[in-house]
Enzyme design. Structure first.
Site, PDB file in Angstrom:
ATOM      1  N   LYS A  57      25.958   0.915  55.436  1.00 36.96           N
ATOM      2  CA  LYS A  57      25.672  -0.488  55.778  1.00 36.96           C
ATOM      3  C   LYS A  57      26.186  -1.802  57.408  1.00 36.96           C
ATOM      4  O   LYS A  57      25.662  -2.839  57.578  1.00 36.96           O
ATOM      5  CB  LYS A  57      26.166  -1.389  54.527  1.00 36.96           C
ATOM      6  CG  LYS A  57      25.828  -1.132  53.032  1.00 36.96           C
ATOM      7  CD  LYS A  57      24.347  -2.305  53.087  1.00 36.96           C
ATOM      8  CE  LYS A  57      23.409  -2.389  51.718  1.00 36.96           C
ATOM      9  NZ  LYS A  57      22.527  -2.785  52.550  1.00 36.96           N
ATOM     10  N   SER A  82      27.670  -6.330  46.567  1.00 30.21           N
ATOM     11  CA  SER A  82      28.549  -5.889  45.690  1.00 30.21           C
ATOM     12  C   SER A  82      29.532  -5.060  45.764  1.00 30.21           C
ATOM     13  O   SER A  82      30.417  -4.774  45.085  1.00 30.21           O
ATOM     14  CB  SER A  82      27.495  -4.604  44.443  1.00 30.21           C
ATOM     15  OG  SER A  82      26.809  -3.833  45.459  1.00 30.21           O
ATOM     16  N   GLU A 208      15.393   5.565  42.985  1.00 32.15           N
ATOM     17  CA  GLU A 208      16.016   4.462  42.215  1.00 32.15           C
ATOM     18  C   GLU A 208      16.888   5.253  40.500  1.00 32.15           C
ATOM     19  O   GLU A 208      16.032   6.288  39.964  1.00 32.15           O
ATOM     20  CB  GLU A 208      15.153   3.649  41.416  1.00 32.15           C
ATOM     21  CG  GLU A 208      14.878   2.516  42.870  1.00 32.15           C
ATOM     22  CD  GLU A 208      13.753   1.032  42.262  1.00 32.15           C
ATOM     23  OE1 GLU A 208      14.528   0.222  42.655  1.00 32.15           O
ATOM     24  OE2 GLU A 208      12.449   1.715  42.056  1.00 32.15           O
ATOM     25  N   GLY A 212      17.297   1.297  36.872  1.00 29.62           N
ATOM     26  CA  GLY A 212      16.852  -0.199  38.189  1.00 29.62           C
ATOM     27  C   GLY A 212      15.637  -0.119  38.899  1.00 29.62           C
ATOM     28  O   GLY A 212      15.226   0.459  40.132  1.00 29.62           O
ATOM     29  N   ASP A 214      12.822  -1.527  39.470  1.00 31.77           N
ATOM     30  CA  ASP A 214      11.759  -2.468  39.899  1.00 31.77           C
ATOM     31  C   ASP A 214      10.936  -1.919  41.113  1.00 31.77           C
ATOM     32  O   ASP A 214      10.194  -2.581  40.975  1.00 31.77           O
ATOM     33  CB  ASP A 214      13.070  -3.808  40.702  1.00 31.77           C
ATOM     34  CG  ASP A 214      14.319  -2.822  41.230  1.00 31.77           C
ATOM     35  OD1 ASP A 214      15.127  -2.416  41.166  1.00 31.77           O
ATOM     36  OD2 ASP A 214      13.959  -4.037  42.661  1.00 31.77           O
ATOM     37  N   SER A 308      23.893   7.724  51.245  1.00 29.45           N
ATOM     38  CA  SER A 308      24.491   6.513  51.777  1.00 29.45           C
ATOM     39  C   SER A 308      25.454   5.782  52.091  1.00 29.45           C
ATOM     40  O   SER A 308      25.843   4.975  52.998  1.00 29.45           O
ATOM     41  CB  SER A 308      23.290   5.590  51.535  1.00 29.45           C
ATOM     42  OG  SER A 308      23.378   4.900  49.730  1.00 29.45           O
TER      43      SER A 308
END
Length: 325
Positions: A57, A82, A208, A212, A214, A308
């Site tokens: 990030k 989060s 995923e 979750g 989506d 990640s």
């Protein structure tokens, strides 16, 4: 027939890489013969758990924050997250000599909240199952005159995240596939932009948690689909719908989505610790889980994986991995 231009290009990712040079870490690429034998392919792990703030990030947060005008930097930055984007924005703000206010869920991992505060950010909490973090952050930013840097819905954020995949290709050479965790979609959008821009034949597979899914549902429907906020140990992927900008990229560049269970994520975290000697948080472990559990169809010969992040405290790591302390 015309095609709407995507919000980011390979040149945007390259520009972000130049901006991040000497600021973000160039993270290592790890190999394991044991892992290769188990999954039946050559696996190259791009370890963003060794990035500043312990996750990819920082790349996107710094790329976006560093482009703000001096007068805006003086007023400060806001974000919602989060945990990992929270830390990334907090550190980017400190590096650029400004302040940050972060909207975080009340149940965010303690270690992520503590790290965000340690970087100097002010934290505002909300209930992730009842509150709208975007609305809260937008209202806060407007009230205080802050620049809002979202965790994925921003071209400069997406481009910054794509620099991890760009580095992986530079070091690893030819890849047949790239596996990437999917939350809001910024990391895979940037990664797909980078690898497809350089080698269009690379298969990009998002991963995923089962609870979750989506993005998988959205790709199958051809439009953004909303689901209830998922309850999964992969807190960084506990989202109810893909981002609008990220989905515009991913629907055109992502080839498939694999799903993994929380138990498979736990097993991957334990494998990474015991066999690879690295600590990986649940969201960061999902691509490894997909490989170990055989969730990727027609696995090719040479596979890149974006690990990640590694932000999980010792107590939660032991709890998740079933280790007595």
């Amino acid at each position: 027939m015309t095609t709407t231009p995507l919000p980011i290009t390979l040149d945007d990712v390259r520009d972000a890489a130049a901006r991040l040079k000497g600021v973000a870490h160039r993270t290592p690429v790890l190999r394991s013969r044991t892992l290769d034998r188990i999954v039946g392919a050559e696996v190259l792990l791009k370890c963003e758990n060794f990035q500043r703030v312990g996750a990819f990030k920082f790349r996107g947060a710094y790329n976006a924050a560093s482009r703000l005008a001096p007068e805006q930097l003086a007023r400060g930055i806001a974000a919602y997250s989060s945990g990992n984007h929270a830390q990334a924005v907090a550190l980017a703000a400190r590096e650029l000599g400004t302040t940050a206010v972060i909207v975080m869920p009340e149940d965010a991992p303690r270690s992520k909240r503590a790290a965000t505060e340690d970087y100097g950010a002010e934290i505002v909490t909300y209930d992730r199952y009842a509150g709208d973090r975007v609305a809260i952050a937008e209202a806060l930013a407007a009230d205080r005159g802050l620049a809002l840097i979202p965790p994925y819905e921003h071209p400069h954020v997406m481009a910054g995240q794509g620099t991890a995949a760009l580095e992986l290709l530079e070091e690893a050479g030819e890849l047949d596939a790239l596996l990437v965790p999917v939350g809001g979609g910024g990391l895979i959008a940037g990664s797909a932009t980078a690898v497809k821009g350089l080698r269009p034949g690379i298969r990009v597979v998002g991963v995923e948690p089962e609870a979750g899914d989506d993005t998988k549902r959205s790709l199958e429907a051809g439009r953004r689909v909303e689901i209830p906020v998922p309850r999964t140990i992969a807190d960084g992927q506990a989202l109810h719908t893909p981002g609008e900008l990220t989905f515009s990229v991913n629907r055109r560049l992502v080839d498939a989505i694999a799903l993994v269970s929380d138990d498979e994520i736990r097993a991957a975290m334990r494998f990474a610790f015991e066999r690879l000697k690295i600590v990986v948080e649940p969201s960061g472990a999902t691509p490894l889980a997909a490989l170990l559990a055989g969730r990727v169809d027609d696995l090719p010969r040479r596979v890149g994986v974006i690990v990640s992040g590694g932000n999980v405290d010792a107590g939660r790591f032991a709890e998740l991995c079933g280790v007595a302390v």
